[in-house]
Design a protein around this motif. Structure first.
Motif, PDB file in Angstrom:
ATOM      1  N   CYS A 487       0.812  -1.220   0.000  1.00 18.41           N
ATOM      2  CA  CYS A 487       0.000   0.000   0.000  1.00 18.41           C
ATOM      3  C   CYS A 487       0.844   1.268   0.000  1.00 18.41           C
ATOM      4  O   CYS A 487       0.507   2.255  -0.655  1.00 18.41           O
ATOM      5  CB  CYS A 487      -0.938   0.003   1.201  1.00 18.41           C
ATOM      6  SG  CYS A 487      -2.141  -1.347   1.180  1.00 18.41           S
ATOM      7  N   SER A 488       1.937   1.273   0.733  1.00 20.29           N
ATOM      8  CA  SER A 488       2.761   2.485   0.824  1.00 20.29           C
ATOM      9  C   SER A 488       3.356   2.861  -0.528  1.00 20.29           C
ATOM     10  O   SER A 488       3.548   4.042  -0.819  1.00 20.29           O
ATOM     11  CB  SER A 488       3.863   2.303   1.859  1.00 20.29           C
ATOM     12  OG  SER A 488       4.747   1.282   1.478  1.00 20.29           O
ATOM     13  N   GLU A 489       3.670   1.873  -1.373  1.00 17.96           N
ATOM     14  CA  GLU A 489       4.209   2.163  -2.706  1.00 17.96           C
ATOM     15  C   GLU A 489       3.173   2.910  -3.539  1.00 17.96           C
ATOM     16  O   GLU A 489       3.501   3.890  -4.234  1.00 17.96           O
ATOM     17  CB  GLU A 489       4.607   0.867  -3.402  1.00 17.96           C
ATOM     18  CG  GLU A 489       5.159   1.096  -4.811  1.00 17.96           C
ATOM     19  CD  GLU A 489       5.407  -0.199  -5.568  1.00 17.96           C
ATOM     20  OE1 GLU A 489       5.074  -1.265  -5.028  1.00 17.96           O
ATOM     21  OE2 GLU A 489       5.912  -0.133  -6.700  1.00 17.96           O
ATOM     22  N   VAL A 490       1.918   2.462  -3.476  1.00 15.58           N
ATOM     23  CA  VAL A 490       0.853   3.107  -4.239  1.00 15.58           C
ATOM     24  C   VAL A 490       0.589   4.505  -3.685  1.00 15.58           C
ATOM     25  O   VAL A 490       0.426   5.468  -4.437  1.00 15.58           O
ATOM     26  CB  VAL A 490      -0.426   2.248  -4.210  1.00 15.58           C
ATOM     27  CG1 VAL A 490      -1.538   2.906  -5.028  1.00 15.58           C
ATOM     28  CG2 VAL A 490      -0.135   0.846  -4.741  1.00 15.58           C
ATOM     29  N   GLU A 491       0.566   4.638  -2.357  1.00 15.54           N
ATOM     30  CA  GLU A 491       0.343   5.951  -1.748  1.00 15.54           C
ATOM     31  C   GLU A 491       1.444   6.925  -2.124  1.00 15.54           C
ATOM     32  O   GLU A 491       1.178   8.109  -2.405  1.00 15.54           O
ATOM     33  CB  GLU A 491       0.253   5.803  -0.225  1.00 15.54           C
ATOM     34  CG  GLU A 491      -1.025   5.139   0.243  1.00 15.54           C
ATOM     35  CD  GLU A 491      -0.996   4.721   1.699  1.00 15.54           C
ATOM     36  OE1 GLU A 491      -2.052   4.313   2.207  1.00 15.54           O
ATOM     37  OE2 GLU A 491       0.083   4.783   2.320  1.00 15.54           O
ATOM     38  N   THR A 492       2.682   6.457  -2.144  1.00 12.77           N
ATOM     39  CA  THR A 492       3.810   7.328  -2.515  1.00 12.77           C
ATOM     40  C   THR A 492       3.618   7.878  -3.921  1.00 12.77           C
ATOM     41  O   THR A 492       3.848   9.072  -4.170  1.00 12.77           O
ATOM     42  CB  THR A 492       5.129   6.547  -2.423  1.00 12.77           C
ATOM     43  OG1 THR A 492       5.390   6.231  -1.057  1.00 12.77           O
ATOM     44  CG2 THR A 492       6.286   7.363  -2.971  1.00 12.77           C
ATOM     45  N   ALA A 493       3.175   7.024  -4.829  1.00 17.58           N
ATOM     46  CA  ALA A 493       2.956   7.475  -6.219  1.00 17.58           C
ATOM     47  C   ALA A 493       1.804   8.470  -6.292  1.00 17.58           C
ATOM     48  O   ALA A 493       1.884   9.483  -7.007  1.00 17.58           O
ATOM     49  CB  ALA A 493       2.683   6.268  -7.111  1.00 17.58           C
ATOM     50  N   ILE A 494       0.743   8.220  -5.559  1.00 14.53           N
ATOM     51  CA  ILE A 494      -0.424   9.107  -5.590  1.00 14.53           C
ATOM     52  C   ILE A 494      -0.080  10.482  -5.040  1.00 14.53           C
ATOM     53  O   ILE A 494      -0.515  11.521  -5.567  1.00 14.53           O
ATOM     54  CB  ILE A 494      -1.594   8.468  -4.809  1.00 14.53           C
ATOM     55  CG1 ILE A 494      -2.123   7.248  -5.557  1.00 14.53           C
ATOM     56  CG2 ILE A 494      -2.724   9.480  -4.587  1.00 14.53           C
ATOM     57  CD1 ILE A 494      -3.130   6.436  -4.778  1.00 14.53           C
ATOM     58  N   TYR A 495       0.736  10.518  -3.976  1.00 16.98           N
ATOM     59  CA  TYR A 495       1.101  11.798  -3.364  1.00 16.98           C
ATOM     60  C   TYR A 495       1.964  12.670  -4.280  1.00 16.98           C
ATOM     61  O   TYR A 495       2.153  13.857  -3.998  1.00 16.98           O
ATOM     62  CB  TYR A 495       1.817  11.572  -2.036  1.00 16.98           C
ATOM     63  CG  TYR A 495       0.896  11.470  -0.845  1.00 16.98           C
ATOM     64  CD1 TYR A 495       0.078  12.529  -0.470  1.00 16.98           C
ATOM     65  CD2 TYR A 495       0.848  10.312  -0.068  1.00 16.98           C
ATOM     66  CE1 TYR A 495      -0.760  12.451   0.635  1.00 16.98           C
ATOM     67  CE2 TYR A 495       0.008  10.207   1.040  1.00 16.98           C
ATOM     68  CZ  TYR A 495      -0.788  11.283   1.373  1.00 16.98           C
ATOM     69  OH  TYR A 495      -1.620  11.200   2.461  1.00 16.98           O
ATOM     70  N   GLN A 496       2.475  12.105  -5.354  1.00 15.14           N
ATOM     71  CA  GLN A 496       3.231  12.920  -6.287  1.00 15.14           C
ATOM     72  C   GLN A 496       2.328  13.908  -7.024  1.00 15.14           C
ATOM     73  O   GLN A 496       2.792  14.903  -7.571  1.00 15.14           O
ATOM     74  CB  GLN A 496       3.950  12.020  -7.304  1.00 15.14           C
ATOM     75  CG  GLN A 496       4.999  11.093  -6.718  1.00 15.14           C
ATOM     76  CD  GLN A 496       6.204  11.839  -6.194  1.00 15.14           C
ATOM     77  OE1 GLN A 496       6.569  12.888  -6.717  1.00 15.14           O
ATOM     78  NE2 GLN A 496       6.834  11.306  -5.156  1.00 15.14           N
ATOM     79  N   HIS A 497       1.020  13.621  -7.065  1.00 17.52           N
ATOM     80  CA  HIS A 497       0.069  14.523  -7.732  1.00 17.52           C
ATOM     81  C   HIS A 497      -0.205  15.713  -6.823  1.00 17.52           C
ATOM     82  O   HIS A 497      -0.596  15.551  -5.670  1.00 17.52           O
ATOM     83  CB  HIS A 497      -1.226  13.782  -8.060  1.00 17.52           C
ATOM     84  CG  HIS A 497      -2.058  14.461  -9.109  1.00 17.52           C
ATOM     85  ND1 HIS A 497      -2.624  15.705  -8.928  1.00 17.52           N
ATOM     86  CD2 HIS A 497      -2.391  14.077 -10.375  1.00 17.52           C
ATOM     87  CE1 HIS A 497      -3.282  16.052 -10.015  1.00 17.52           C
ATOM     88  NE2 HIS A 497      -3.161  15.075 -10.912  1.00 17.52           N
ATOM     89  N   GLU A 498      -0.026  16.888  -7.333  1.00 15.94           N
ATOM     90  CA  GLU A 498      -0.116  18.100  -6.513  1.00 15.94           C
ATOM     91  C   GLU A 498      -1.528  18.363  -6.002  1.00 15.94           C
ATOM     92  O   GLU A 498      -1.718  19.139  -5.053  1.00 15.94           O
ATOM     93  CB  GLU A 498       0.375  19.309  -7.301  1.00 15.94           C
ATOM     94  CG  GLU A 498      -0.427  19.607  -8.564  1.00 15.94           C
ATOM     95  CD  GLU A 498       0.121  20.773  -9.361  1.00 15.94           C
ATOM     96  OE1 GLU A 498      -0.576  21.241 -10.262  1.00 15.94           O
ATOM     97  OE2 GLU A 498       1.248  21.216  -9.058  1.00 15.94           O
TER      98      GLU A 498
END
Length: 577
Positions: A487-498
């Motif tokens: 889950c943390s990998e997916v969250e990290t990618a999502i948080y890249q969106h401003e």
């Protein structure tokens, strides 16, 4: 910088150095301890009392010096000893917001050799009943909100325990009805008549200093038994990780031929802000303890509010802010960040949840002189297991840092077999900061701590430099058609969106695949984003099977527990019902 960091590590832990260690056996387990470690946390307060007229605790618009706090603590300690017989092996529960009285109660209790039971201030009446029955304290020190909650269950508790109550912030003209036999704080604590010394106490390093309950997101809370030895060594581990980073930075500057950082001014007081609850190790062990031993000021607030936090950072000259990552993100995104003077901030970061790599970069670029920091730890380790800060954190933003010197670490697979550091496995640690066990839970203790090794329940990998990367919680993983998705990998990618302010990823039941990936999202003010836009954004960085198939865009902040962690199970149940 990695080479300088290793050189600094070896220099500080060399024989005769400030952080030299030796090996001893505790409860049949070999462990390293610092040779300079004092025997108990009482020593910490006795030393801190010498800071006299320095500011110690600031709560909203209230202010207490070290001398004023010392008188309050001595007065309360004598009351607990003389009126309630509190001493070694006893327990006193504290249930309140982050009021100054929490801090004073804590030091008075542990200086008597008793254990402070830090009760979750969010608990309901039934949960308070559970915690008080489980810990069986002699005295409960509680504020008006907790007094109201414990009232309906107090008579039942008193059938087996003649629990006495000290009421905090319940004025005579207030609307709170005190339980039978309860006394008000101001009627029993008189700093003007405080004795010159604390009551005598016989404290063993392995006596309980406090009982902190695990968050309880996966079942009934368990009371973790934190000892004086463990608390002392967490405090020294924090000091070491700060010192090694500073020495490494100076060595790197010298190697590059540049000016080393200016030494800290011993007369300048550091100022810590504690935005998370004191009934958890993040604020208590990792902020209150180091602030106290160093003569620093600690700033408390009534509740979390980014605008108020920025106001207090400006007013009090806060140098160190450490909350959960969502708090740091909220401050950086708040419009007041541009107008408030936050130039005193030397460290901005936190723990309790992973600090996403994009946030590390945002902190590093937020302003000159402010560097990112993080720590990974658990209640069961008295605080930190690893720490990462400054240039090394920017270089390895996905890592929570190296394991502290008094801990051994290893990775294991599901069968308990060792996994090479380059592989992925459950992180286990052994050493002086591992808890004694769970109160009244022999089976849970034996399951969690095996031959001294504590199973963290976190999936990790360790790189060639010894840096730990937390991949996910062992129980916070989506199993989609036989594929493990962290889950943390997916969250990290999502948080890249401003546009994204908050995101929590979790598994959604699926008839065909068993589970698919779901996410709950809260957007930044004024931002817009939909399912298609997020999927398009994620496509270049995530494999297709990792991209969330179910998305919920919510208008309210995501639910969190008292320590600021997202309640994913609650989210999943409410959104998929």
């Amino acid at each position: 910088m990695l080479m300088e960091f290793q050189e600094a590590w070896e220099e500080l832990t060399a024989p005769g150095a400030q952080f030299a260690m030796k090996e001893i056996e505790v409860r049949g387990i070999p462990m390293r301890i610092f040779e300079s470690a004092p025997p108990s946390m009482r020593f910490v307060w006795e030393l801190a009392g010498g800071y006299a007229d320095r500011d110690y605790v600031v709560f909203e618009d209230e202010r207490f010096t070290y001398a004023e706090a010392d008188a309050i603590i001595k007065s309360l300690a004598h009351h607990l000893r003389e009126e309630h017989g509190v001493g070694s092996g006893d327990r006193v529960a504290v249930a309140m917001r982050n009021y100054p009285e929490w801090v004073f109660s804590y030091w008075a209790i542990i200086s008597l050799g008793a254990a402070c039971v830090g009760m979750n201030a969010w608990w309901t009446s039934d949960e308070m009943k559970y915690g008080l029955a489980d810990s069986n304290p002699k005295v409960l020190i509680a504020d008006s909100e907790r007094i109201e909650r414990v009232g309906p269950v107090l008579d039942e508790l008193r059938e087996t325990n003649p629990l006495r109550v000290i009421a905090v912030r319940t004025p005579m003209d207030g609307n709170v009805e005190l339980p039978d036999g309860a006394v008000r704080w101001e009627d029993v604590v008189d700093p003007s008549a405080a004795p010159a010394t604390l009551p005598e106490a016989d404290i063993d390093p392995d006596d309980d200093a406090c009982i902190f309950y695990t968050s309880g997101t996966t079942g009934a809370p368990k009371g973790a038994q934190l000892t004086h030895r463990g608390s002392i060594h967490n405090l020294l581990n924090l000091a070491f990780m700060t010192g090694v980073a500073g020495l490494a930075g100076a060595k790197a500057a010298a190697a590059a031929g540049s000016e080393p950082p200016a030494p800290a001014d011993p007369e300048k007081q550091n100022v810590f802000m504690a935005p998370t609850p004191l009934f958890h190790v993040t604020a208590n062990n990792c902020l209150l303890h180091p602030a106290t031993i160093s003569g620093s000021k600690i700033v408390l607030t009534y509740k979390w509010d980014a605008a108020r936090a920025l106001e207090l950072i400006e007013r009090e000259g806060v140098t160190n802010f450490s909350g959960v990552p969502t708090m740091t993100r909220e401050m950086l995104m708040h419009p007041d960040w541009q107008t408030r003077d936050t130039s005193t901030l030397a460290g901005l970061g936190g723990g309790g949840a992973p600090l996403q790599p994009d946030l590390v970069e945002k902190i590093d670029k937020s302003q000159s002189g402010t560097s990112p920091s993080t720590g990974y730890g658990l209640t069961e380790t008295h605080g930190i297991v690893t720490a990462n800060s400054g240039a090394l954190y920017v270089a390895k933003p996905a890592s929570c840092g190296r394991i502290v010197p008094t801990l051994d670490g290893k990775l294991i697979d599901e069968a308990g077999n060792a996994v090479p550091n380059s592989g992925v496995g459950e992180l286990c640690v052994r050493g002086a900061v591992v808890i004694k066990g769970y109160l009244n839970r022999e089976e849970s203790t034996a399951e969690a701590i095996q031959d001294g090794w504590f199973r963290t329940g976190d999936i990790a990998t360790i790189d060639e430099d010894g840096y730990v990367f937390i991949v996910d919680r062992a129980k916070d993983m989506v199993l989609r058609g036989g594929e493990n998705i962290y889950c943390s990998e997916v969250e990290t990618a999502i948080y890249q969106h401003e546009a994204v302010a908050e995101a929590a990823v979790f598994g959604v039941p699926d008839d065909r695949l068993g589970e698919i990936v779901g996410v709950a999202i809260v957007l930044a003010p004024g931002a817009s984003l939909d399912d298609a836009g997020l999927r398009k954004f994620l496509a270049p960085t995530l494999a297709k099977f990792k991209i969330p198939e179910r998305m919920w865009f919510l208008g309210e902040p995501l639910p969190r527990n008292a320590n600021g962690k997202f309640l994913k199970r609650e989210l999943r149940e409410s959104l998929t019902a």
